[in-house]
Design an enzyme around this catalytic site. Structure first.
Site, PDB file in Angstrom:
ATOM      1  N   ARG A  48       0.848  -1.191   0.000  1.00 44.25           N
ATOM      2  CA  ARG A  48       0.000   0.000   0.000  1.00 44.25           C
ATOM      3  C   ARG A  48       0.879   1.234   0.000  1.00 44.25           C
ATOM      4  O   ARG A  48       2.084   1.140   0.089  1.00 44.25           O
ATOM      5  CB  ARG A  48      -0.901  -0.008   1.230  1.00 44.25           C
ATOM      6  CG  ARG A  48      -0.159  -0.416   2.538  1.00 44.25           C
ATOM      7  CD  ARG A  48      -0.520   0.333   3.759  1.00 44.25           C
ATOM      8  NE  ARG A  48      -0.351   1.744   3.626  1.00 44.25           N
ATOM      9  CZ  ARG A  48       0.813   2.397   3.785  1.00 44.25           C
ATOM     10  NH1 ARG A  48       1.926   1.738   4.039  1.00 44.25           N
ATOM     11  NH2 ARG A  48       0.856   3.711   3.667  1.00 44.25           N
ATOM     12  N   GLY A  49       0.243   2.362  -0.202  1.00 44.44           N
ATOM     13  CA  GLY A  49       1.011   3.599  -0.330  1.00 44.44           C
ATOM     14  C   GLY A  49       1.161   3.943  -1.796  1.00 44.44           C
ATOM     15  O   GLY A  49       1.611   3.096  -2.572  1.00 44.44           O
ATOM     16  N   ALA A  50       0.795   5.150  -2.177  1.00 45.15           N
ATOM     17  CA  ALA A  50       0.754   5.484  -3.605  1.00 45.15           C
ATOM     18  C   ALA A  50       2.021   5.116  -4.366  1.00 45.15           C
ATOM     19  O   ALA A  50       1.959   4.391  -5.363  1.00 45.15           O
ATOM     20  CB  ALA A  50       0.435   6.977  -3.754  1.00 45.15           C
ATOM     21  N   ARG A  78      -7.023  -0.129  -7.414  1.00 44.55           N
ATOM     22  CA  ARG A  78      -7.456   0.901  -6.461  1.00 44.55           C
ATOM     23  C   ARG A  78      -7.507   2.215  -7.241  1.00 44.55           C
ATOM     24  O   ARG A  78      -6.608   2.510  -8.045  1.00 44.55           O
ATOM     25  CB  ARG A  78      -6.494   1.032  -5.260  1.00 44.55           C
ATOM     26  CG  ARG A  78      -6.516  -0.141  -4.299  1.00 44.55           C
ATOM     27  CD  ARG A  78      -5.608   0.099  -3.074  1.00 44.55           C
ATOM     28  NE  ARG A  78      -6.209   1.033  -2.121  1.00 44.55           N
ATOM     29  CZ  ARG A  78      -5.527   1.579  -1.103  1.00 44.55           C
ATOM     30  NH1 ARG A  78      -4.227   1.322  -0.965  1.00 44.55           N
ATOM     31  NH2 ARG A  78      -6.127   2.406  -0.253  1.00 44.55           N
ATOM     32  N   GLN A 172      -2.774   2.459   9.882  1.00 44.91           N
ATOM     33  CA  GLN A 172      -1.448   2.535   9.241  1.00 44.91           C
ATOM     34  C   GLN A 172      -0.454   3.313  10.122  1.00 44.91           C
ATOM     35  O   GLN A 172       0.737   3.026  10.135  1.00 44.91           O
ATOM     36  CB  GLN A 172      -1.540   3.210   7.874  1.00 44.91           C
ATOM     37  CG  GLN A 172      -2.212   2.368   6.783  1.00 44.91           C
ATOM     38  CD  GLN A 172      -3.683   2.631   6.636  1.00 44.91           C
ATOM     39  OE1 GLN A 172      -4.366   2.878   7.636  1.00 44.91           O
ATOM     40  NE2 GLN A 172      -4.204   2.563   5.412  1.00 44.91           N
ATOM     41  N   ASP A 213      -1.917  10.807  -2.396  1.00 45.88           N
ATOM     42  CA  ASP A 213      -2.264   9.768  -3.355  1.00 45.88           C
ATOM     43  C   ASP A 213      -2.514  10.348  -4.735  1.00 45.88           C
ATOM     44  O   ASP A 213      -2.337   9.659  -5.744  1.00 45.88           O
ATOM     45  CB  ASP A 213      -3.488   8.987  -2.857  1.00 45.88           C
ATOM     46  CG  ASP A 213      -3.113   8.137  -1.659  1.00 45.88           C
ATOM     47  OD1 ASP A 213      -3.053   8.682  -0.530  1.00 45.88           O
ATOM     48  OD2 ASP A 213      -2.830   6.947  -1.847  1.00 45.88           O
ATOM     49  N   ASN A 223      -5.512  12.456   0.056  1.00 44.37           N
ATOM     50  CA  ASN A 223      -4.666  11.684   0.951  1.00 44.37           C
ATOM     51  C   ASN A 223      -5.546  10.960   1.950  1.00 44.37           C
ATOM     52  O   ASN A 223      -6.777  11.110   1.954  1.00 44.37           O
ATOM     53  CB  ASN A 223      -3.644  12.583   1.662  1.00 44.37           C
ATOM     54  CG  ASN A 223      -2.527  11.773   2.308  1.00 44.37           C
ATOM     55  OD1 ASN A 223      -1.872  10.963   1.668  1.00 44.37           O
ATOM     56  ND2 ASN A 223      -2.338  11.979   3.600  1.00 44.37           N
ATOM     57  N   LYS A 224      -4.924  10.159   2.807  1.00 44.87           N
ATOM     58  CA  LYS A 224      -5.665   9.346   3.760  1.00 44.87           C
ATOM     59  C   LYS A 224      -6.739  10.146   4.497  1.00 44.87           C
ATOM     60  O   LYS A 224      -6.500  11.287   4.891  1.00 44.87           O
ATOM     61  CB  LYS A 224      -4.665   8.764   4.769  1.00 44.87           C
ATOM     62  CG  LYS A 224      -5.244   7.801   5.788  1.00 44.87           C
ATOM     63  CD  LYS A 224      -6.086   6.683   5.190  1.00 44.87           C
ATOM     64  CE  LYS A 224      -5.352   5.962   4.123  1.00 44.87           C
ATOM     65  NZ  LYS A 224      -6.166   5.073   3.289  1.00 44.87           N
TER      66      LYS A 224
HETATM   67  C1  LIG Z   1       3.784   7.823   0.467  1.00 46.09           C
HETATM   68  S1  LIG Z   1       2.219   8.472   0.573  1.00 46.09           S
HETATM   69  C2  LIG Z   1       1.214   7.054   0.652  1.00 46.09           C
HETATM   70  C3  LIG Z   1      -0.241   7.383   0.916  1.00 46.09           C
HETATM   71  O1  LIG Z   1      -1.012   6.188   0.692  1.00 46.09           O
HETATM   72  C4  LIG Z   1      -1.719   5.888   1.879  1.00 46.09           C
HETATM   73  O2  LIG Z   1      -2.954   5.306   1.652  1.00 46.09           O
HETATM   74  P1  LIG Z   1      -3.124   3.686   1.801  1.00 46.09           P
HETATM   75  O3  LIG Z   1      -2.467   3.285   3.083  1.00 46.09           O
HETATM   76  O4  LIG Z   1      -4.631   3.487   1.762  1.00 46.09           O
HETATM   77  O5  LIG Z   1      -2.433   3.121   0.566  1.00 46.09           O
HETATM   78  C5  LIG Z   1      -1.897   7.239   2.529  1.00 46.09           C
HETATM   79  O6  LIG Z   1      -2.874   7.998   1.841  1.00 46.09           O
HETATM   80  C6  LIG Z   1      -0.513   7.801   2.345  1.00 46.09           C
HETATM   81  O7  LIG Z   1      -0.412   9.147   2.552  1.00 46.09           O
END
Ligand SMILES: CSC[C@H]1O[C@H](OP(=O)(O)O)[C@H](O)[C@@H]1O
Length: 318
Positions: A48-50, A78, A172, A213, A223-224
């Protein structure tokens, strides 16, 4: 096994990831050898993570062979992180797909270091930073974006402390950011998401730094979920609010935040926490949008962009 303990790596014929759903209890590396396994890992946030899902998508194309429909399944796994589709389409368009996919991985490693360096220059030598979600080596192919700034400060010998919002419902922050920073020997305090405004009111936070994201052409940032609330509280208390992201997260094709597709995740992620009945209605958006007007700067691998963000973004992408 992966040499570098980051979110994603390539073995030569398969993808290796740390299965983040098992952290912090277990650091298990799993192999992804099929498109089905890649799609599943992205959708259940094993990776996960962009930036990390972008790199995973790029490498996933190599597992899809010449079946572009299979590659499309990866690109649409996603919807919110622009990096995923951007990376898949870049590899599909390349004459040497393996070289392109590996280049995307290496570019992200370099971008993380550049973001760290530019972000470090924005902060006081001794810094206390508030963040949300996870934006470190578990969210990228390198040392991270917002947490990349933290690691850059540590590497420079500058005092740095992180306050990490737990980031409900998938935690997270509590599960991944605390684990990463403890592993790196960086002081970290986990707090309930709802406690962040009170922490900001106390005056000890030097900056809020979050990931992204998707960043629209005008600087509006997805973002989250919970990021928008942090931005409002930071503005109210006069605390700088930065978004840290590589240029691969900038999306000039999206004019503003209102048109960014926000992933809505299954209500079971909320119901399971509180033991709710299946009949209980839940709204579970994975992201929100912070308007550019609340953002102090976009810390990118090309430098720190400031308002007006439109021309600044155009400048680093031209
Ligand atoms: C390096 S920024 C990653 C970004 O992705 C996360 O979302 P997820 O855990 O649902 O993939 C979150 O928005 C982070 O800021």
């Amino acid at each position: 096994m992966m040499a570098v303990r980051t979110a994603v790596g390539w073995t030569g014929d398969a993808i290796e990831i740390i299965d983040q759903t098992l952290l912090p209890a277990e650091e298990r590396i799993i192999r992804l050898s099929t498109v089905d396994e890649v799609v599943d890992a992205i959708q259940r946030l094993a990776v996960r993570g962009a930036p990390a899902i972008g790199v995973t998508g790029a490498l996933g194309v190599l597992l899809a062979g010449d079946d572009d429909a299979e590659a499309e399944r990866i690109a649409s796994a996603r919807p919110t992180a622009v990096n995923l589709r951007w990376a898949v389409e870049r590899v599909l368009a390349a004459s040497d797909r393996k070289a392109e996919a590996l280049a995307i991985l290496e570019e992200d490693v370099a971008a993380c270091r550049a973001i760290g360096s530019y972000g470090r220059a924005e902060l006081p030598e001794a810094s206390k930073i508030l963040t949300v979600c996870n934006t470190g080596r578990l969210a990228t192919a390198g040392w991270g974006t917002a947490l990349g700034v933290v690691y850059a400060k540590q590497e420079a010998g500058e005092p740095v402390e992180v306050f990490a919002c737990e980031t409900r419902p998938l935690l997270q922050g509590a599960r991944l950011t605390a684990w990463e920073l403890d592993d790196a020997g960086i002081p970290v305090t986990v707090l309930p998401d709802g406690a962040a405004p009170a922490l900001l009111a106390g005056g000890q936070i030097d900056a809020v730094i979050v990931g992204a994201d998707r960043i629209a052409a005008n600087g509006d940032t997805a973002n989250k979920i919970g990021t928008y609330a942090l931005a409002i509280a930071a503005r109210h208390h006069g605390v700088p609010f930065y978004v840290a992201a590589p240029r691969s997260t900038l999306d000039p094709a999206t004019p503003h935040g209102a048109v960014i597709e926000i992933e809505e995740r299954d209500g079971s992620e909320i119901r399971s926490i509180a033991g709710l009945e299946e009949s209980t209605r839940v709204w579970n958006p994975a992201f929100d949008v912070t308007p550019a007007s609340l953002i102090t700067g976009l810390i990118t691998d090309a430098g720190v962009l400031r308002a007006p963000f439109g021309p600044a973004i155009e400048g680093v992408l031209s």
